[in-house]
Design a protein around this motif. Structure first.
Motif, short mmCIF file in Angstrom:
data_model
loop_
_atom_site.label_atom_id
_atom_site.label_comp_id
_atom_site.label_asym_id
_atom_site.label_seq_id
_atom_site.Cartn_x
_atom_site.Cartn_y
_atom_site.Cartn_z
N VAL A 189 0.84 -1.20 0.00
CA VAL A 189 0.00 0.00 0.00
C VAL A 189 0.87 1.25 0.00
O VAL A 189 0.62 2.21 -0.73
CB VAL A 189 -0.96 0.00 1.21
N GLU A 190 1.93 1.23 0.80
CA GLU A 190 2.86 2.36 0.83
C GLU A 190 3.53 2.56 -0.52
O GLU A 190 3.72 3.70 -0.97
CB GLU A 190 3.90 2.15 1.93
N ASP A 191 3.87 1.47 -1.19
CA ASP A 191 4.50 1.57 -2.51
C ASP A 191 3.53 2.18 -3.52
O ASP A 191 3.92 3.02 -4.34
CB ASP A 191 4.95 0.19 -2.99
N VAL A 192 2.27 1.75 -3.48
CA VAL A 192 1.27 2.29 -4.40
C VAL A 192 1.02 3.77 -4.10
O VAL A 192 0.91 4.60 -5.02
CB VAL A 192 -0.04 1.48 -4.31
N ALA A 193 0.98 4.12 -2.81
CA ALA A 193 0.80 5.53 -2.43
C ALA A 193 1.95 6.37 -2.97
O ALA A 193 1.74 7.51 -3.43
CB ALA A 193 0.71 5.66 -0.91
N ALA A 194 3.16 5.84 -2.94
CA ALA A 194 4.32 6.58 -3.45
C ALA A 194 4.19 6.80 -4.96
O ALA A 194 4.55 7.88 -5.47
CB ALA A 194 5.60 5.82 -3.13
N ILE A 195 3.67 5.81 -5.69
CA ILE A 195 3.46 5.96 -7.12
C ILE A 195 2.43 7.06 -7.39
O ILE A 195 2.60 7.91 -8.28
CB ILE A 195 3.02 4.63 -7.74
N ILE A 196 1.33 7.04 -6.62
CA ILE A 196 0.29 8.06 -6.79
C ILE A 196 0.85 9.45 -6.54
O ILE A 196 0.61 10.39 -7.31
CB ILE A 196 -0.90 7.77 -5.85
N ARG A 197 1.63 9.58 -5.49
CA ARG A 197 2.24 10.88 -5.16
C ARG A 197 3.19 11.33 -6.27
O ARG A 197 3.19 12.50 -6.67
CB ARG A 197 2.98 10.78 -3.82
N GLU A 198 3.97 10.41 -6.81
CA GLU A 198 4.92 10.73 -7.86
C GLU A 198 4.20 11.19 -9.13
O GLU A 198 4.60 12.17 -9.77
CB GLU A 198 5.79 9.52 -8.17
N LEU A 199 3.13 10.49 -9.50
CA LEU A 199 2.36 10.89 -10.68
C LEU A 199 1.79 12.30 -10.51
O LEU A 199 1.82 13.11 -11.45
CB LEU A 199 1.22 9.90 -10.93
N ASN A 200 1.29 12.57 -9.32
CA ASN A 200 0.74 13.90 -9.05
C ASN A 200 1.82 14.98 -9.15
O ASN A 200 1.60 16.06 -9.71
CB ASN A 200 0.07 13.91 -7.68
N GLU A 201 3.01 14.69 -8.63
CA GLU A 201 4.10 15.64 -8.69
C GLU A 201 4.52 15.92 -10.14
O GLU A 201 5.05 16.99 -10.45
CB GLU A 201 5.29 15.15 -7.88
N GLU A 202 4.25 14.95 -11.02
CA GLU A 202 4.59 15.11 -12.43
C GLU A 202 3.47 15.80 -13.21
O GLU A 202 3.58 15.98 -14.43
CB GLU A 202 4.90 13.75 -13.05
N GLY A 203 2.40 16.18 -12.53
CA GLY A 203 1.37 16.97 -13.17
C GLY A 203 0.04 16.30 -13.41
O GLY A 203 -0.86 16.91 -14.02
N VAL A 204 -0.13 15.06 -12.96
CA VAL A 204 -1.40 14.36 -13.15
C VAL A 204 -2.35 14.70 -12.00
O VAL A 204 -2.00 14.51 -10.83
CB VAL A 204 -1.21 12.84 -13.24
N THR A 205 -3.51 15.21 -12.33
CA THR A 205 -4.55 15.48 -11.34
C THR A 205 -5.26 14.16 -11.03
O THR A 205 -5.49 13.36 -11.93
CB THR A 205 -5.54 16.52 -11.89
N ILE A 206 -5.62 13.95 -9.76
CA ILE A 206 -6.11 12.62 -9.35
C ILE A 206 -7.37 12.74 -8.50
O ILE A 206 -7.43 13.53 -7.55
CB ILE A 206 -5.01 11.87 -8.56
N LEU A 207 -8.37 11.93 -8.86
CA LEU A 207 -9.53 11.70 -7.99
C LEU A 207 -9.39 10.29 -7.44
O LEU A 207 -9.41 9.32 -8.20
CB LEU A 207 -10.84 11.85 -8.77
N LEU A 208 -9.24 10.19 -6.14
CA LEU A 208 -8.92 8.93 -5.47
C LEU A 208 -10.10 8.46 -4.64
O LEU A 208 -10.49 9.10 -3.67
CB LEU A 208 -7.69 9.14 -4.58
#
Length: 254
Positions: A189-208
């Motif tokens: 779960v922590e690994d997946v959360a890190a991926i989500i955070r990284e995508l967002n930092e790269e400019g992807v807007t996210i509805l979770l």
């Protein structure tokens, strides 16, 4: 409710000052004769992570399905970058830059990792192999598993593959994630959360959308709580996370 709640206000008054990426304005969605979503309104600004949380059966997945045009709302508006999409078919909504990763990951279990990626890249109008190579650089675990049948991988690896597939289609600037932590061990779960955070930092807007409220609120900028098809609370995510009475009332988290 706390002082930041905006339930009942116009969706145009919600969230911060950034460019509005998505507006869901008073949608009502049905399954047959069953009324499931009641005047649901939410908004997401460019660059935000917004969490949509609630108990099982609250209507979270239905909200995502309505946005994607899979279960169209019978009334209300859905706008992407200020333009109406609520009467568009799902494939056109996808081409507008919205990608959905459904609950349960739904990879093609009988195909290899590479075959899954090739299928996803086929819908893009850019260099397929170049984009797949970029995915392998981002997800080294998938590179290691490229010839493995997707159905034999761990849940965390399948979730990585589901995220990778979503990124390989038409360019994505809004990602809808439905229960990405479901069935995963805490470390994964922590690994997946890190991926989500990284995508967002790269400019992807996210509805979770997440049943794991603490994970979602730890990632999100703002949060909405959905209860029996209605938005009952909206606030900065960190404030909801810190409000233990609200967490227990709305989400059953002690």
């Amino acid at each position: 409710m706390n002082e930041h709640s905006t339930v009942g206000e116009s969706v145009d008054n919600q969230s911060g000052s950034g460019e509005r990426r998505l507006t869901v304005d008073s949608i009502n969605t049905y399954y047959g004769d069953s009324h499931v979503l009641f005047d649901v309104s939410l908004s997401i600004d460019d660059g935000e992570i917004v969490a949509l949380v609630g108990r099982n059966g609250a209507g979270k997945t239905t909200t995502l399905r309505s946005i994607m045009g899979l279960t169209p709302a019978r009334s209300g508006r859905i706008l992407k970058d200020g333009e109406s999409i609520h009467e568009s078919p799902p494939h056109r909504i996808r081409k507008r830059g919205i990608s959905w990763i459904p609950e349960g990951r739904r990879v093609f279990g009988g195909l290899t990792v590479h075959e899954n990626l090739r299928l996803a890249a086929h819908s893009a109008d850019t260099d397929q192999q170049g984009r797949i190579d970029e995915i392998y650089e981002r997800f080294p675990r998938l590179d290691e598993r490229r010839t493995q049948k997707a159905g034999t991988m761990s849940g965390g690896e399948q979730q990585m593959l589901a995220i990778a597939r979503a990124l390989l289609g038409p360019e994505t600037d809004l990602l809808l994630l439905d229960e990405p932590s479901e069935g995963l061990a805490p470390q994964i779960v922590e690994d997946v959360a890190a991926i989500i955070r990284e995508l967002n930092e790269e400019g992807v807007t996210i509805l979770l959308v997440e049943q794991n409220a603490e994970m979602a609120l730890g990632l999100a900028d703002r949060a909405y709580v959905l209860e029996t098809g209605e938005i009952v609370h909206e606030s900065p995510a960190e404030e909801l996370l810190a409000d233990r009475a609200a967490m227990e009332q709305y989400l059953g988290v002690h």
